[in-house]
Write a protein that holds these residues in place. Structure first.
Motif: not given
Length: 610
Positions: A339-352, A358-365, A379-380, A389-391
């Motif tokens: 029996i072959t079962v296919k699983l779909h990826r679940a939605e996940r949350t990551q904070s970056w 302006s040169g400042h940083t912020a947290v992005m979900d 991921p972007i 930090v994502l730059r």
């Protein structure tokens, strides 16, 4: 065979076969017995030697008597009793008594012997005996503890006999056994053996087999011979299910094995499942999956046993971290298919943490099914992770643009090279030769267009009777087609039709302006054209006249749109002598190479120059 077999085998100055009744494959076991007679004191010719041996299909009782002559000479009677007939010990004794009488007589009564062995016996299920050993190891059994009718009757076969080559039986009229090293089985208990048969096929479901519960689980598919009252341990097997043990007791001959009530239980292991990612079937998630059947976890190397009923409708749940769980009610009875079962990826949350304008940083979900779970690579697109930090960086964009530009340049170069190579092949011919270089390359292609050439236009198919309107353009424009046009029956060449063929481009202008060198250069290409060669011959003959009037034309500016050359008239005009001033020529005033300014120049008629 449902009869008892009989053969007389005599050895006196060599072997000889006497009377044979009910002959068959069993006679292959009838052999010379002089080695066995050495175990007896065979001097008394009134005594008999009697012994038993066995094959898979029956028992042999041999009765022998010494005869006068050299030592070992004898007459032996072989009695063969198949293991699939029912014959009592009393009947066998009666047969033995008759045989002994006939062996003692001066001449055997063939009719009597034939009649006694003509009887048909009731057949029964047969089971193979364990044949006698091929090693010359012998044992003896004396009549006394058990009567002869038991020893050679229903209990004539004993499993213990298979260890010996033959069992010597001693009774009142037997020869004396002189070998004291023989094993004595006189006091061995005679066991009664029965034929035990496997279950009837109709009594067991398809796919079920019966085996003996012993090492290797041998298949129970044909009758076997077992001791009376034996308890036989069996196993009923079905692929993909737990074995069902069964015990049966053998109490009668030809007994058929019983069949238990089947309560099958399915054995389910993790190998029965394969879990893959729906977006990429090459990603195997089986080792990371948690599998439960009816809310019970299926563990590694520990199969789960469930009833056949439950296997038809079991609830199966499969989950893998980072993927949406799957739940269903598959049919687990089909053990032959994974029996072959296919699983779909679940939605996940990551904070970056991301750098702002302006040169400042912020947290992005970020919320997505397509997040890889990698917390180190950005991921972007267009962003790099630096110092956590994502730059933003345009290096990736510029890199892609540069790659695209280089690919476009490379494509253009490849196309240009292909076109150039194609053009080079079209303007050269190749020929293999024996000298060096082996491949001769010559240019045969287009000529440069004179600066004064008139613009080339495609010929009007209606104005030219020779070019064909069917076929490919390459076929129409081939050299052979061009030569065929030059040699057409009308003997006229039209400018547009000449320019239609690559090998004849600008030929009209060269002829009209008497370009001797260009025309002579075409000689090698158009050497197969009869009419072109005629024109060249006329040009060669009148070369000096042409050179003296270099600026003259055959047709001045092609008045009235006439761009036609008639070969015969072209040659005639070349061959005409130069007219003296003031004297009229046939073609009008002036020389044949006049500037064409005379008003009396002939007008073309019917498309040709007069």
């Amino acid at each position: 065979m449902n009869k008892i077999g009989f053969r007389i085998y005599r050895f006196k100055e060599g072997p000889s076969i006497g009377l044979t009744v009910n002959e068959g494959d069993w006679t292959k076991k009838v052999v010379d017995i002089r080695d066995i007679l050495k175990l007896y004191n065979s001097e008394d010719e009134s005594k008999f030697a009697m012994f038993m041996s066995f094959s898979e299909n029956g028992a042999y009782i041999t009765i022998a008597r010494s005869i006068s002559g050299r030592g070992g000479d004898n007459t032996a009677a072989w009695i063969y009793i198949p293991n699939n007939i029912e014959v009592t010990g009393t009947e066998i004794i009666q047969i033995i008594d008759v045989v002994k009488e006939e062996l003692s007589a001066s001449k055997s009564n063939v009719e009597r012997l034939t009649q006694i062995f003509a009887k048909d016996y009731r057949t029964t299920e047969s089971a193979a005996y364990m044949p006698s050993s091929v090693e010359k190891i012998f044992a003896k059994r004396n009549v006394g503890f058990y009567p002869l009718k038991d020893i050679i009757g229903e209990k004539r076969y004993q499993p213990i006999y298979s260890k010996y080559h033959a069992i010597l039986i001693s009774d009142n009229d037997s020869m004396e056994i002189v070998d004291n090293n023989l094993a004595d089985l006189t006091n061995e208990i005679l066991v009664e053996t029965f034929v035990f048969c496997p279950p009837v096929k109709q009594d067991i479901p398809n796919g079920v087999t019966v085996h003996f519960n012993s090492p290797g689980f041998p298949l129970f598919s044909k009758p076997v011979r077992v001791n009376k009252s034996s308890r036989i341990s069996l196993v009923f097997k079905r692929t993909g299910f737990e074995d069902i043990p069964y015990m049966d007791s053998v109490e009668e001959n030809d007994q058929i094995c019983g069949v238990p009530i089947f309560y099958w239980k399915k054995s389910i292991s993790r190998d029965f499942f394969k879990v893959i990612a729906a977006h990429d079937s090459n990603i195997d998630l089986t080792s990371d999956a948690t599998i439960t059947i009816n809310n019970e976890e299926l563990k590694w190397h520990q199969p789960m046993i469930i009833s056949e009923h439950d296997a038809r409708q079991s609830k199966v749940c499969i989950s893998v971290n980072g993927y949406e769980p799957a739940e269903g009610y598959p049919n687990l009875l089909n053990a032959s298919t994974q029996i072959t079962v296919k699983l779909h990826r679940a939605e996940r949350t990551q904070s970056w943490e991301i750098e702002l304008a302006s040169g400042h940083t912020a947290v992005m979900d970020l919320h997505s099914k397509y997040l890889s779970g990698d917390n180190y690579n950005s991921p972007i697109k267009g962003y790099n992770r630096k110092d956590g930090v994502l730059r933003y960086t345009n290096f990736g964009v510029l890199k892609q643009r540069a790659i695209g530009f280089l690919m476009a340049v490379a494509t253009f170069i490849v196309i240009f090279l292909c076109v150039a190579l194609y053009e080079w092949f079209n303007t050269h011919k190749f020929e293999w030769q024996l000298n060096w270089p082996p491949l001769k390359v010559e240019k045969v292609g287009s000529y440069k267009t004179p600066s004064s050439s008139i613009e080339n236009t495609s010929p009007n198919p209606g104005s030219d009777p020779n070019p064909q309107s069917t076929g490919s353009e390459d076929a129409l424009r081939s050299l052979s087609k061009a030569i065929a046009y030059l040699d057409n029956e009308s003997g006229t060449w039209q400018r547009d039709s000449l320019n239609f063929y690559p090998d004849l481009e600008h030929l009209f202008e060269e002829l009209n302006t008497y370009e001797i060198d260009s025309l002579l250069n075409r000689a090698s290409i158009l050497q197969n054209s009869t009419k072109f060669n005629e024109v060249l011959d006329a040009i060669r003959e009148n070369r000096e006249k042409i050179q003296a009037n270099r600026k003259m034309h055959y047709k001045r500016f092609c008045q009235d749109g006439d761009y036609t050359i008639t070969v015969t008239k072209y040659i005639d005009k070349l061959n005409k002598p130069i007219e003296q001033p003031g004297k009229e020529s046939d073609a009008g005033t002036g020389t044949p190479f006049d500037n064409g300014g005379s008003k009396n120049e002939e007008k073309p008629t019917n498309g040709s120059v007069m």
